[in-house]
Design an enzyme around this catalytic site. Structure first.
Site, PDB file in Angstrom:
ATOM      1  CD  GLU A   1     -11.351  27.735  26.206  1.00 30.44           C
ATOM      2  OE1 GLU A   1     -12.220  27.032  26.768  1.00 30.44           O
ATOM      3  OE2 GLU A   1     -10.735  28.654  26.783  1.00 30.44           O
TER       4      GLU A   1
ATOM      5  CE  LYS B   1     -13.049  27.810  32.725  1.00 26.67           C
ATOM      6  NZ  LYS B   1     -13.387  26.537  33.356  1.00 26.67           N
TER       7      LYS B   1
HETATM    8  O1  F6P Z   1      -8.386  26.269  33.144  1.00 25.34           O
HETATM    9  C1  F6P Z   1      -9.214  25.612  34.040  1.00 25.34           C
HETATM   10  C2  F6P Z   1      -9.320  24.156  33.789  1.00 25.34           C
HETATM   11  O2  F6P Z   1     -10.358  23.686  34.577  1.00 25.34           O
HETATM   12  C3  F6P Z   1      -8.036  23.380  34.065  1.00 25.34           C
HETATM   13  O3  F6P Z   1      -7.818  23.162  35.394  1.00 25.34           O
HETATM   14  C4  F6P Z   1      -8.297  22.158  33.251  1.00 25.34           C
HETATM   15  O4  F6P Z   1      -7.136  21.403  33.091  1.00 25.34           O
HETATM   16  C5  F6P Z   1      -8.808  22.780  31.982  1.00 25.34           C
HETATM   17  O5  F6P Z   1      -9.613  23.853  32.425  1.00 25.34           O
HETATM   18  C6  F6P Z   1      -9.574  21.882  31.071  1.00 25.34           C
HETATM   19  O6  F6P Z   1     -10.735  21.381  31.656  1.00 25.34           O
HETATM   20  P1  F6P Z   1     -11.489  20.133  31.043  1.00 25.34           P
HETATM   21  O7  F6P Z   1     -10.576  18.980  31.073  1.00 25.34           O
HETATM   22  O8  F6P Z   1     -12.689  19.934  31.926  1.00 25.34           O
HETATM   23  O9  F6P Z   1     -11.896  20.477  29.643  1.00 25.34           O
END
Ligand code: F6P
Length: 546
Positions: free
Chosen positions: A211, A510
């Site tokens: 994302e 995912k």
């Molecule tokens: O949803 C899973 C997760 O790993 C969360 O724990 C984390 O805060 C989020 O995705 C975002 O991850 P990143 O900071 O690595 O983009």
């Protein structure tokens, strides 16, 4: 789960049966000083848990439970930098990020404090330069908007806090947050923005989250198209543990801020992930936010269990979830600026406690985390409070309210406080059938009419709530509130013997999304390998798509 913990839970269950028939109101009647005994103060925050169904014996049994769960040793192991996140083989040291005294905190025998302080200084220098106008965009214009691109812990904490601390934000400098891969989020956020005056902060611990990387790529193209490719380096900063990926994205070293694998995403607002917040409220206010959390850390580390606010919060959480079986928990800030607080707590609590196995990988023999949800009052009163008062499930509630607002004039705030107090009062007191009947009769109804209506106007009461009353929603108080809930979650996980710091449960979705994307995009046509429902939906999608 050890035999000692199982025995402590069994003792609580039998105790619950012995007090079940006693109403909250009766507990107050029996003990005039119940509020004094079952409330506590920590700095500007008062926690009143006298409206939960606990007695002196309950608290004694709950602290037995904490001891049986080895809570104090587990807490000390976290502060000592031990690798308590076993499934990821990581230390858990977000507390180092707010250790403003700088006393050494070790991971693998090395003090992390010098690096923490240096990175905080770098963030502060960056924030100051941007706020003062010394740091400008590629065309020489001052920045007027910061857009944080991140998701989960790289979004919720700073977004929640930036809204909460709006009165401390610099005028003329907007901060926006984009998280959803839904292109609508980016499109709506960019609407009306001038690329020459916009700085993006890409916040991602891993710098691989689909994302965030998709949104970052869109933002990069938006800047490059308006200002040219060489401008990109001037309009992007990044916060990550993956500096190689940040470099590959084209972000220069001076705009790159790091944190460490011992900071979990949902505990990262205290790190450089809070950069957008720091820019909005300034480094001094950010420091006060950290200081609030540090105060709670010191308290959590040193206060005896029965006078330890996050310990009591966690033990009451276990009492509700595990002994009474209440499967959800509402967080109800009577504070419009805490509108995102329940969402932040949702990730904190549900990603941490949403586990089914113990640290050793065995099934947990008990319920783990409750569903956390909520919205600000008084709005919620006109939406879902009906269920809180008269639904068939009991939902323990946390009410949060400031004694004083930032705004002048007390009319609004007096009403807000009155509503907050009234709701917890109503949940506790309820209304009997006799009272409901008398009420209807007082309104002039016949006995028959009153009898027909009264059951609809009965409130069971005895519904537990905890109220947090704080002086004012300032940076230090917000820091305290967030840290209190962090440690509450720690307490619950420690007693249940689960890992509060991993999140494997987000993986499967995912992986499947990655497999499905080419099918959805039409690069792969075959759908016969999919389950019937997914195949049917893809086929329908192909027909419906414009
Ligand atoms: O949803 C899973 C997760 O790993 C969360 O724990 C984390 O805060 C989020 O995705 C975002 O991850 P990143 O900071 O690595 O983009």
């Amino acid at each position: 789960m050890t035999d000692a913990v199982a025995a402590a839970f069994a003792a609580l269950e039998s105790h619950k049966r012995s007090i079940e028939a006693t109403s909250l109101q009766a507990l107050f009647n029996a003990e005039p000083k119940r509020f004094e005994r079952l409330s506590m103060k920590l700095g500007p925050i008062l926690m009143d848990y006298s409206k939960t169904r606990v007695t002196a014996k309950t608290i004694r049994l709950l602290t037995d439970l904490a001891r049986a769960g080895d809570l104090e040793a587990k807490r000390d192991a976290m502060f000592a930098g031990e690798r308590i996140n076993r499934s990821e083989n990581r230390a858990v040291l977000h507390v180092a990020l707010r250790n403003l005294s700088g006393t050494p905190m070790l991971v693998d025998g090395r003090d992390v404090m010098p690096a923490v302080a240096a990175e905080r200084e770098r963030c502060a220098a960056f924030a100051d330069a941007l706020r003062s106008g010394a740091l400008r965009g590629a065309t020489g214009k001052r920045f007027s908007t910061i857009v944080n691109i991140g998701i989960g812990g790289s979004d919720l904490g700073p977004a929640m806090a930036a809204l909460a601390l709006t009165p401390y934000a610099k005028r003329g400098l907007g901060v926006r947050f984009v998280s959803n891969v839904d292109g609508a989020h980016m499109a709506d956020t960019l609407k009306g923005l001038d690329p020459a005056r916009t700085l993006f902060i890409i916040s991602s611990k891993t710098f691989t989250t689909v994302e965030t990387m998709t949104n970052a790529t869109t933002a990069r193209a938006w800047v490059a198209q308006a200002l040219g490719e060489p401008a990109v380096g001037h309009h992007f900063a990044a916060v990550s543990t993956n500096l190689a990926a940040v470099t590959a994205f084209g972000i220069p070293e001076q705009s790159m801020f790091r944190f460490w694998d011992w900071v979990g995403g949902r505990y990262s607002v205290w790190s450089a992930i809070g950069l957008a917040l720091m820019i909005a409220i300034g480094p001094r206010n950010f420091q006060a936010f950290l200081a609030g959390a540090e105060r709670v850390d010191q308290h959590f580390r040193t206060a005896p269990l029965t006078r330890n606010m996050p310990v009591i919060m966690g033990l009451i959480g276990l009492w509700h979830r595990n002994v009474w079986g209440h499967a959800s928990h509402a967080v109800l800030p009577y504070d419009q600026r805490l509108a995102r607080f329940p969402a932040h707590l949702q990730q904190l609590d549900m990603e941490s406690l949403g586990k089914s196995v113990t640290l050793a990988g065995d099934p947990v023999p008990r319920a783990t985390g409750p569903v956390i949800w909520g919205e600000p009052g008084t709005n919620g009163q006109h939406a879902f409070f009906q269920l809180l008062h008269q639904g068939t499930d009991v939902v323990p509630c946390d009410f949060l309210i400031a004694a004083s607002p930032h705004e002048r004039g007390r009319k609004h705030h007096d009403l807000l406080i009155a509503n907050c107090l009234a709701q917890s009062q109503a949940l506790m007191r309820g209304r009997t059938l006799e009272e409901a009947t008398a009420l209807a009769r007082d309104k002039g109804m016949s006995a028959k009419e009153a009898a027909a209506l009264a059951p609809h106007r009965v409130f069971a009461g005895n519904r537990p709530s905890t109220t947090f009353l704080y002086r004012k929603l300032d940076p230090a108080t917000l820091g305290m509130l967030v840290a209190l809930y962090e440690h509450k979650v720690f307490v619950m996980a420690a007693v249940l013997g689960i890992n509060a710091f991993d999140q494997w449960g987000v993986e499967l979705g995912k992986e499947l999304a990655t497999e499905l994307e080419p099918v959805v995009a039409g690069r792969v046509h075959a759908i016969d390998g999919l389950d019937g429902s997914t195949a049917g939906l893809v086929a329908a999608l192909r027909k419906l798509r414009l």
